[in-house]
Motif scaffolding. Structure first.
Motif, PDB file in Angstrom:
ATOM      1  N   MET A  88       0.824  -1.204   0.000  1.00 55.79           N
ATOM      2  CA  MET A  88       0.000   0.000   0.000  1.00 55.79           C
ATOM      3  C   MET A  88       0.868   1.268   0.000  1.00 55.79           C
ATOM      4  SD  MET A  88      -3.259  -0.862   2.464  1.00 55.79           S
ATOM      5  CE  MET A  88      -3.989   0.727   2.107  1.00 55.79           C
ATOM      6  N   MET A  89       1.976   1.218   0.743  1.00 49.68           N
ATOM      7  CA  MET A  89       2.892   2.358   0.726  1.00 49.68           C
ATOM      8  C   MET A  89       3.478   2.541  -0.669  1.00 49.68           C
ATOM      9  SD  MET A  89       4.938   2.418   4.365  1.00 49.68           S
ATOM     10  CE  MET A  89       5.540   0.748   4.303  1.00 49.68           C
ATOM     11  N   ALA A  90       3.851   1.423  -1.272  1.00 46.42           N
ATOM     12  CA  ALA A  90       4.371   1.498  -2.638  1.00 46.42           C
ATOM     13  C   ALA A  90       3.287   1.984  -3.598  1.00 46.42           C
ATOM     14  CB  ALA A  90       4.877   0.116  -3.072  1.00 46.42           C
ATOM     15  N   THR A  91       2.035   1.560  -3.325  1.00 46.11           N
ATOM     16  CA  THR A  91       0.914   2.019  -4.155  1.00 46.11           C
ATOM     17  C   THR A  91       0.759   3.529  -4.060  1.00 46.11           C
ATOM     18  OG1 THR A  91      -0.253  -0.065  -3.848  1.00 46.11           O
ATOM     19  CG2 THR A  91      -1.575   1.827  -4.501  1.00 46.11           C
ATOM     20  N   PHE A  92       0.839   4.050  -2.842  1.00 44.69           N
ATOM     21  CA  PHE A  92       0.734   5.492  -2.641  1.00 44.69           C
ATOM     22  C   PHE A  92       1.838   6.226  -3.393  1.00 44.69           C
ATOM     23  CE2 PHE A  92       1.383   9.380  -0.081  1.00 44.69           C
ATOM     24  CZ  PHE A  92       0.106   9.920  -0.223  1.00 44.69           C
ATOM     25  N   MET A  93       3.019   5.634  -3.353  1.00 47.86           N
ATOM     26  CA  MET A  93       4.142   6.224  -4.091  1.00 47.86           C
ATOM     27  C   MET A  93       3.899   6.170  -5.594  1.00 47.86           C
ATOM     28  SD  MET A  93       6.491   7.539  -2.284  1.00 47.86           S
ATOM     29  CE  MET A  93       7.632   7.641  -3.626  1.00 47.86           C
ATOM     30  N   PHE A  94       3.381   5.041  -6.062  1.00 51.89           N
ATOM     31  CA  PHE A  94       3.140   4.884  -7.494  1.00 51.89           C
ATOM     32  C   PHE A  94       2.101   5.893  -7.991  1.00 51.89           C
ATOM     33  CE2 PHE A  94       4.720   0.329  -7.173  1.00 51.89           C
ATOM     34  CZ  PHE A  94       5.913   0.640  -7.801  1.00 51.89           C
ATOM     35  N   MET A  95       1.181   6.285  -7.106  1.00 52.81           N
ATOM     36  CA  MET A  95       0.198   7.295  -7.495  1.00 52.81           C
ATOM     37  C   MET A  95       0.858   8.657  -7.688  1.00 52.81           C
ATOM     38  SD  MET A  95      -3.317   6.513  -5.418  1.00 52.81           S
ATOM     39  CE  MET A  95      -2.604   6.804  -3.818  1.00 52.81           C
ATOM     40  N   MET A  96       1.927   8.900  -6.934  1.00 49.61           N
ATOM     41  CA  MET A  96       2.620  10.189  -7.039  1.00 49.61           C
ATOM     42  C   MET A  96       3.627  10.205  -8.180  1.00 49.61           C
ATOM     43  SD  MET A  96       3.332  11.032  -3.028  1.00 49.61           S
ATOM     44  CE  MET A  96       3.922  12.684  -3.403  1.00 49.61           C
ATOM     45  N   VAL A  97       4.152   9.044  -8.533  1.00 48.78           N
ATOM     46  CA  VAL A  97       5.212   8.985  -9.540  1.00 48.78           C
ATOM     47  C   VAL A  97       4.799   9.554 -10.893  1.00 48.78           C
ATOM     48  CG1 VAL A  97       6.605   7.397 -10.933  1.00 48.78           C
ATOM     49  CG2 VAL A  97       6.551   7.164  -8.456  1.00 48.78           C
ATOM     50  N   PRO A  98       3.605   9.194 -11.440  1.00 51.07           N
ATOM     51  CA  PRO A  98       3.268   9.729 -12.774  1.00 51.07           C
ATOM     52  C   PRO A  98       3.259  11.253 -12.823  1.00 51.07           C
ATOM     53  CG  PRO A  98       1.797   7.937 -12.200  1.00 51.07           C
ATOM     54  CD  PRO A  98       2.573   8.251 -10.966  1.00 51.07           C
ATOM     55  N   ARG A  99       2.658  11.884 -11.803  1.00 49.92           N
ATOM     56  CA  ARG A  99       2.602  13.351 -11.798  1.00 49.92           C
ATOM     57  C   ARG A  99       3.999  13.942 -11.628  1.00 49.92           C
ATOM     58  NH1 ARG A  99      -1.458  17.239  -8.245  1.00 49.92           N
ATOM     59  NH2 ARG A  99      -1.050  19.134  -9.459  1.00 49.92           N
ATOM     60  N   ALA A 100       4.790  13.350 -10.717  1.00 48.58           N
ATOM     61  CA  ALA A 100       6.145  13.851 -10.521  1.00 48.58           C
ATOM     62  C   ALA A 100       6.985  13.665 -11.779  1.00 48.58           C
ATOM     63  CB  ALA A 100       6.798  13.135  -9.335  1.00 48.58           C
ATOM     64  N   GLU A 101       6.751  12.572 -12.504  1.00 49.28           N
ATOM     65  CA  GLU A 101       7.497  12.327 -13.739  1.00 49.28           C
ATOM     66  C   GLU A 101       7.170  13.377 -14.798  1.00 49.28           C
ATOM     67  OE1 GLU A 101       8.509   8.595 -16.762  1.00 49.28           O
ATOM     68  OE2 GLU A 101       6.954   8.410 -15.229  1.00 49.28           O
ATOM     69  N   VAL A 102       5.867  13.706 -14.915  1.00 42.16           N
ATOM     70  CA  VAL A 102       5.456  14.753 -15.848  1.00 42.16           C
ATOM     71  C   VAL A 102       6.085  16.093 -15.445  1.00 42.16           C
ATOM     72  CG1 VAL A 102       3.470  16.121 -16.622  1.00 42.16           C
ATOM     73  CG2 VAL A 102       3.308  13.630 -16.531  1.00 42.16           C
ATOM     74  N   CYS A 103       6.050  16.394 -14.144  1.00 46.70           N
ATOM     75  CA  CYS A 103       6.633  17.648 -13.658  1.00 46.70           C
ATOM     76  C   CYS A 103       8.135  17.683 -13.915  1.00 46.70           C
ATOM     77  CB  CYS A 103       6.342  17.817 -12.168  1.00 46.70           C
ATOM     78  SG  CYS A 103       4.596  18.075 -11.785  1.00 46.70           S
ATOM     79  N   ALA A 104       8.808  16.559 -13.707  1.00 45.66           N
ATOM     80  CA  ALA A 104      10.253  16.510 -13.956  1.00 45.66           C
ATOM     81  C   ALA A 104      10.566  16.747 -15.427  1.00 45.66           C
ATOM     82  CB  ALA A 104      10.811  15.157 -13.507  1.00 45.66           C
ATOM     83  N   GLU A 105       9.723  16.230 -16.320  1.00 49.49           N
ATOM     84  CA  GLU A 105       9.926  16.475 -17.749  1.00 49.49           C
ATOM     85  C   GLU A 105       9.784  17.956 -18.076  1.00 49.49           C
ATOM     86  OE1 GLU A 105       7.180  14.031 -19.816  1.00 49.49           O
ATOM     87  OE2 GLU A 105       8.223  12.146 -19.358  1.00 49.49           O
ATOM     88  N   ARG A 106       8.791  18.610 -17.452  1.00 50.43           N
ATOM     89  CA  ARG A 106       8.588  20.041 -17.686  1.00 50.43           C
ATOM     90  C   ARG A 106       9.754  20.853 -17.127  1.00 50.43           C
ATOM     91  NH1 ARG A 106       3.324  22.141 -17.980  1.00 50.43           N
ATOM     92  NH2 ARG A 106       3.653  23.343 -16.067  1.00 50.43           N
ATOM     93  N   ILE A 107      10.273  20.442 -15.963  1.00 44.42           N
ATOM     94  CA  ILE A 107      11.428  21.123 -15.386  1.00 44.42           C
ATOM     95  C   ILE A 107      12.648  20.933 -16.280  1.00 44.42           C
ATOM     96  CG2 ILE A 107      13.039  21.085 -13.432  1.00 44.42           C
ATOM     97  CD1 ILE A 107      10.590  20.266 -11.688  1.00 44.42           C
ATOM     98  N   ALA A 108      12.864  19.686 -16.715  1.00 41.96           N
ATOM     99  CA  ALA A 108      14.020  19.389 -17.568  1.00 41.96           C
ATOM    100  C   ALA A 108      13.940  20.132 -18.896  1.00 41.96           C
ATOM    101  CB  ALA A 108      14.113  17.880 -17.812  1.00 41.96           C
ATOM    102  N   GLU A 109      12.709  20.382 -19.373  1.00 40.08           N
ATOM    103  CA  GLU A 109      12.548  21.130 -20.616  1.00 40.08           C
ATOM    104  C   GLU A 109      13.088  22.547 -20.471  1.00 40.08           C
ATOM    105  OE1 GLU A 109       9.034  22.259 -23.879  1.00 40.08           O
ATOM    106  OE2 GLU A 109       8.535  21.297 -21.960  1.00 40.08           O
ATOM    107  N   VAL A 110      12.826  23.156 -19.299  1.00 40.41           N
ATOM    108  CA  VAL A 110      13.359  24.507 -19.040  1.00 40.41           C
ATOM    109  C   VAL A 110      14.873  24.452 -18.874  1.00 40.41           C
ATOM    110  CG1 VAL A 110      13.348  26.461 -17.435  1.00 40.41           C
ATOM    111  CG2 VAL A 110      11.209  25.298 -17.995  1.00 40.41           C
ATOM    112  N   LEU A 111      15.345  23.493 -18.063  1.00 41.30           N
ATOM    113  CA  LEU A 111      16.781  23.399 -17.803  1.00 41.30           C
ATOM    114  C   LEU A 111      17.565  23.033 -19.062  1.00 41.30           C
ATOM    115  CD1 LEU A 111      16.728  21.518 -14.364  1.00 41.30           C
ATOM    116  CD2 LEU A 111      17.120  23.942 -14.773  1.00 41.30           C
TER     117      LEU A 111
END
Length: 577
Positions: free
Chosen positions: A289-312
């Protein structure tokens, strides 16, 4: 992309991360040991009535629990510090990169998107790291350790785990897979809400003037509803996650109790072992369940990281010189030589074959119809853009090779839309020269015809200025922006239609005072108002990005039809003469 960002910005924090992992390992080991101790108390203490054994193991359990608590506190402490440091470093990196952007890159991303990427996107990655350090590190340890400890209690009963873990993994992966595109859409729609809100706050006066309140409310409602729809879609998937996991957990618990009761009845295991096995099952499921909670956050964080990397990963089109020139021999000589400028992908250049010379002690004016490239030409001097052809020379040196600090001391620009920062009158005036004295500030205000209204302010130089200068009028804002440049005392003054909000009397008084103050400097003025530039030593006429005439007012009136049309659209023949 998320892994690349984390690897880059977590690199300096290897020691705290190693300590955190060690604390999590110790804390999880203590958690896994407790059910075994509890099983021993039941089987060898409660069943046999051995109070001494119960007290002895109870003391050990208390000690193990204390170790678990302190390790957990330490792990959370280091996890929070490291995640906060990551957020700070990424925000600083994005800010530094945006500061290096030219107007071209800022326009490409848009201010609302850059703000969202610097704040919300970085926060999502930071939250993922925080939850990862506090949950994800211990989850695999607890899952693997729980399986090992469960096998130690009863191997045949552990067959339930062979069905539980794969089912949970498949269910979670299917849900997470659908969530990722929704999170990308959510961040894009958050950009839209940010943009609409920013426009409505900035353009509040225009909205009220045209009585478009209802229209703007509808615009915001649409943007808000679009974001809400995506949020609800992701919320539904997140809501589906926990019932799915709990259904598998409850079914597996029933199966363990059912088969465990049969094995107790046959004497294969004891009650304490079944209790411990149930505890380990819950720990395994909690880890999932803890891993599940993390997996729910990963997709959004991955999208955000792509947007950050696009600027950088975006380099500025205005590249700092490899070997900058830090000293100029002459003072304030400006030359624009066969300049061309075109935006990326544009069919035609904005400027082409532009020639201009501005000398110290002279005023050079640039005039032309709207869209003729006047502001763009002026922006090439302080490198708001870089030329795509030709050269811009200051004292015979290409501006692309000048040191930035030298450029700031040499060239002072008053932009077409003057911007004041939140603070006071004094902090704004000292923006280009932090060590300027109060006397220098008042002198600049006198020349800019702003001293009178500043004196009328209750706090004078310490009077507050709102963000963007929204608590002063347009004319006052322009005069303060001019005074800010005068405090800097550059050798080349660039005024980009900086007198448009002034009345004729103030305009005339300011130009008279300015002529004395800048008598030894190079002055370049872009203006729409003929009265502002008619006394210039040299007037350059732009039309559709090309120079179509150069000379004094009287010379151009006689020889240049474009200039004559502009003048007669504002003045009569008698006034023009």
């Amino acid at each position: 992309m998320l892994i690349r960002v984390l690897r880059t910005y977590l690199g300096p924090y290897k020691k705290p991360i190693a300590l955190l992992v060690a604390l999590q390992l110790l804390q999880t080991s203590a958690t896994l040991y407790l059910p075994t101790l509890n099983a021993d108390i039941i089987d060898n203490g409660v069943v046999k009535g051995d109070t001494g054994f119960i007290v002895q193991l109870g003391g050990i359990m208390i000690a193990v629990s204390i170790v678990q608590v302190f390790c957990n506190i330490g792990a959370v402490y280091y996890g929070a510090r490291t995640a906060s440091a990551l957020g700070r470093d990424v925000r600083a990196a994005v800010f530094d990169r945006v500061q290096s952007f030219s107007a071209r890159e800022v326009g490409h991303f848009g201010a609302p998107s850059l703000i969202t990427r610097t704040t919300n996107d970085v926060q999502q990655v930071q939250m993922l790291v925080l939850m990862g350090f506090t949950l994800m590190v211990s989850a695999p340890i607890m899952c693997v350790g729980g399986i090992i400890m469960a096998l130690g209690q009863d191997v045949p009963l552990s067959a339930v785990l062979l069905a539980v873990v794969p089912v949970l993994g498949i269910a979670v992966s299917l849900i997470v897979r659908k969530m990722r595109p929704l999170f990308r859409t959510m961040q894009e729609r958050l950009d839209t809400v940010n943009r609409v809100l920013r426009e409505q706050i900035t353009g509040n006066r225009v909205i009220r003037a045209f009585v478009r309140d209802e229209y703007e409310k509808e615009r915001f409602r649409e943007a808000n509803n679009d974001l809400t729809e995506v949020s609800l879609s992701t919320g539904r998937l997140m809501a589906l996650m926990f019932p799915t996991v709990m259904t598998v957990v409850n079914v597996s618990s029933v199966a363990v109790v059912w088969f465990g009761a049969q094995r107790i009845d046959s004497g294969a295991i004891q009650i304490g072992a079944l209790t411990a096995f149930l505890a380990y099952l819950m720990q395994i499921v909690m880890a999932v369940m803890m891993a599940t909670f993390m997996f729910m956050m990963v997709p959004r964080a991955e999208v955000c990281a792509e947007r950050i990397a696009e600027v950088l990963g975006t380099d500025s089109s205005v590249v700092p010189p490899a070997e900058p020139v830090r000293k100029l021999l002459r003072r304030g000589h400006l030359e624009v030589r066969d300049v061309e400028f075109r935006y990326p992908g544009a069919e035609a250049p904005v400027l082409r074959s532009v020639e201009l010379v501005a000398r110290p002690g002279e005023t050079t004016a640039i005039i032309g119809s709207t869209g003729s490239g006047k502001s763009t030409l002026l922006g090439l001097v302080p490198r708001l853009f870089d030329v795509t052809g030709g050269e811009v020379l200051v004292d015979g040196v290409d501006v692309r090779t000048l040191d930035r600090a030298l450029m700031a001391r040499t060239v002072g620009l008053v932009p077409q839309k003057p911007y004041l920062f939140s603070g006071t009158v004094a902090t704004n005036l000292r923006y280009g020269k932090p060590d300027a004295s109060d006397e220098e500030l008042w002198q600049a205000l006198e020349v800019a015809q702003a001293a009178d209204f500043v004196r009328e302010l209750e706090a004078g130089l310490d009077a507050p200025i709102a963000q963007g200068g929204t608590n002063v009028s347009g004319g006052q804002r322009q005069r303060l922006a001019i005074a800010r440049t005068l405090v800097q005392r550059p050798e080349i003054y660039l005024f980009d239609d900086s007198f448009s909000a002034l009345d004729y009397a103030t305009d005339a008084a300011l130009r008279r005072a300015l002529a004395q103050e800048t008598s030894e400097s190079t002055v370049v003025i872009v203006a729409q108002r003929v009265s502002t530039i008619r006394d210039a030593d040299r007037i350059v006429v732009l039309d559709e990005g090309q120079v179509v005439g150069t000379g004094s007012h009287h010379e151009l009136m006689e020889s240049n039809e474009t200039y004559r049309e502009i003048v007669l659209s504002q003045l009569t023949e008698a006034e023009a003469a």
